[in-house]
Write an enzyme that holds these catalytic residues in place. Structure first.
Site, PDB file in Angstrom:
ATOM      1  N   ASN A  10     -38.541  41.082 -10.258  1.00 31.53           N
ATOM      2  CA  ASN A  10     -39.483  40.263  -9.492  1.00 31.53           C
ATOM      3  C   ASN A  10     -38.735  39.729  -8.269  1.00 31.53           C
ATOM      4  OD1 ASN A  10     -41.243  38.343  -8.501  1.00 31.53           O
ATOM      5  ND2 ASN A  10     -41.087  36.980 -10.273  1.00 31.53           N
ATOM      6  N   TRP A  11     -39.036  40.315  -7.104  1.00 30.61           N
ATOM      7  CA  TRP A  11     -38.288  39.935  -5.894  1.00 30.61           C
ATOM      8  C   TRP A  11     -38.795  38.613  -5.313  1.00 30.61           C
ATOM      9  CZ3 TRP A  11     -37.812  45.132  -2.651  1.00 30.61           C
ATOM     10  CH2 TRP A  11     -37.100  46.064  -3.406  1.00 30.61           C
ATOM     11  N   LYS A  12     -39.905  38.121  -5.820  1.00 34.08           N
ATOM     12  CA  LYS A  12     -40.495  36.856  -5.323  1.00 34.08           C
ATOM     13  C   LYS A  12     -40.668  36.916  -3.800  1.00 34.08           C
ATOM     14  CE  LYS A  12     -38.535  34.538  -9.278  1.00 34.08           C
ATOM     15  NZ  LYS A  12     -38.096  33.307  -9.890  1.00 34.08           N
ATOM     16  N   HIS A  97     -47.136  34.106 -13.557  1.00 34.04           N
ATOM     17  CA  HIS A  97     -45.748  33.643 -13.491  1.00 34.04           C
ATOM     18  C   HIS A  97     -45.736  32.110 -13.452  1.00 34.04           C
ATOM     19  CE1 HIS A  97     -41.719  32.877 -11.963  1.00 34.04           C
ATOM     20  NE2 HIS A  97     -41.409  34.081 -12.425  1.00 34.04           N
ATOM     21  N   GLU A  99     -44.164  30.074 -11.750  1.00 35.81           N
ATOM     22  CA  GLU A  99     -44.213  29.487 -10.395  1.00 35.81           C
ATOM     23  C   GLU A  99     -45.653  29.422  -9.903  1.00 35.81           C
ATOM     24  OE1 GLU A  99     -41.321  32.149  -8.707  1.00 35.81           O
ATOM     25  OE2 GLU A  99     -39.770  31.159  -9.908  1.00 35.81           O
ATOM     26  N   GLU A 169     -40.930  33.659 -20.628  1.00 31.44           N
ATOM     27  CA  GLU A 169     -40.012  33.119 -19.635  1.00 31.44           C
ATOM     28  C   GLU A 169     -39.949  31.595 -19.758  1.00 31.44           C
ATOM     29  OE1 GLU A 169     -39.429  35.969 -16.145  1.00 31.44           O
ATOM     30  OE2 GLU A 169     -41.150  34.725 -15.662  1.00 31.44           O
ATOM     31  N   GLY A 175     -34.208  30.923 -12.744  1.00 30.26           N
ATOM     32  CA  GLY A 175     -33.510  30.596 -11.508  1.00 30.26           C
ATOM     33  C   GLY A 175     -32.515  29.461 -11.654  1.00 30.26           C
ATOM     34  N   SER A 215     -32.852  33.955 -15.971  1.00 28.58           N
ATOM     35  CA  SER A 215     -31.416  34.090 -15.700  1.00 28.58           C
ATOM     36  C   SER A 215     -30.766  35.260 -16.442  1.00 28.58           C
ATOM     37  CB  SER A 215     -30.693  32.774 -15.992  1.00 28.58           C
ATOM     38  OG  SER A 215     -31.197  31.740 -15.153  1.00 28.58           O
ATOM     39  N   GLY A 236     -35.464  37.981 -12.098  1.00 26.96           N
ATOM     40  CA  GLY A 236     -35.677  37.430 -10.764  1.00 26.96           C
ATOM     41  C   GLY A 236     -34.441  37.640  -9.902  1.00 26.96           C
ATOM     42  N   GLY A 237     -33.590  36.613  -9.844  1.00 27.80           N
ATOM     43  CA  GLY A 237     -32.430  36.623  -8.945  1.00 27.80           C
ATOM     44  C   GLY A 237     -31.588  37.891  -9.010  1.00 27.80           C
TER      45      GLY A 237
END
Ligand code: PEP
Length: 253
Positions: A10-12, A97, A99, A169, A175, A215, A236-237
């Protein structure tokens, strides 16, 4: 029953067009160390989907979006439909998600409508659930994720549910660098699997992939992915660098 491991990035809201193309190319070029038995997807921002589609075409890497709108078409300024996503080559879409739930008011009932729309268009939805730190500390993890699952997916038909990927998640691990221990993650995955069994039956529960997200890095992926009810990762990251995304993919067998 063996479930095919599924690693999604997930590049956000990150990267430029040139960086997106370069990252996708880096992932495709580095697939040598990844088993062909692993399903892979990358989910760039909407505006770069087309450019990334051209890079991953014909490779082991599928294309996914980070959101969609549940209506088919019409006066919904700024929104993107499921049919638009399939039209440009998407096979997956992340829905609900944390977020989006926290910052953009996405409720379980919206997540349900989006999941239905994705399935109707032939997309594989990756539907996210997870508790906050406060909820975990109050001992409400199971209650929260069960309620999110039932509110987001409970009204699907069994045929629809069979095509869903679930992502657990924990919000406190996204993150933050604070990964859930493999035992903490497995406990929730097993609980969700039990809920899926009681709600949709054994066959759907046995077949549904449940990704862990929060993470995940190459150095913790192996142990997490080795848990019996963890069937992949939503990253993610670490998906923003080809090397670390591929390192996680290589840890999935
Ligand atoms: C995510 O946002 O889905 C996620 C898991 O992020 P990170 O890997 O950066 O914690």
């Amino acid at each position: 029953m063996s479930r095919k491991p599924f690693i999604a990035g997930n590049w956000k809201m990150n990267l430029t067009r040139a960086e997106s193309v370069a990252l996708a190319q880096g992932v495709v070029n580095g697939l040598g160390g990844v088993s062909s038995g692993v399903e892979l997807a990358i989910c760039p921002p909407f505006v770069y989907l087309d450019a990334v589609a051209a890079v991953v075409k014909g490779s082991q890497v599928g294309l996914g979006a980070q959101n969609l709108y549940f209506e088919g078409n019409g006066a919904f300024t700024g929104e993107v439909s499921a049919a638009m996503l399939t039209d440009i080559g998407c096979r997956y879409v992340i829905i609900g998600h944390s977020e989006r739930r926290a910052l953009l008011g996405e409720t379980d009932s919206v997540v349900f409508k989006k999941t239905r729309a994705a399935l109707a268009a032939g997309l594989t939805p990756i539907v996210c659930v997870g508790e906050t730190l406060e909820q975990r500390e109050q001992g409400k993890t199971s209650e929260v994720v069960r309620s999110q699952f039932l509110g987001s997916l409970g009204e699907l038909t069994a045929e629809e549910a069979a095509r869903v990927v679930l992502a657990y998640e924990p919000v406190w691990a996204i993150g933050t660098g604070k990964v859930a221990t493999p035992q903490q993650a497995e406990e929730v995955h097993a609980d969700l699997r039990q809920l899926i069994t009681s709600h949709f039956g054994q066959a759907i529960a046995d077949g549904m992939r449940i990704q862990y997200g929060g993470s995940v890095k190459p150095d913790n992926a192996k142990e997490l992915l080795g848990q019996p009810n963890i069937d992949g990762a939503l990253v993610g990251g670490a998906s923003l660098k080809a090397e670390s995304f591929l390192g996680i993919a290589a840890a999935a067998v």
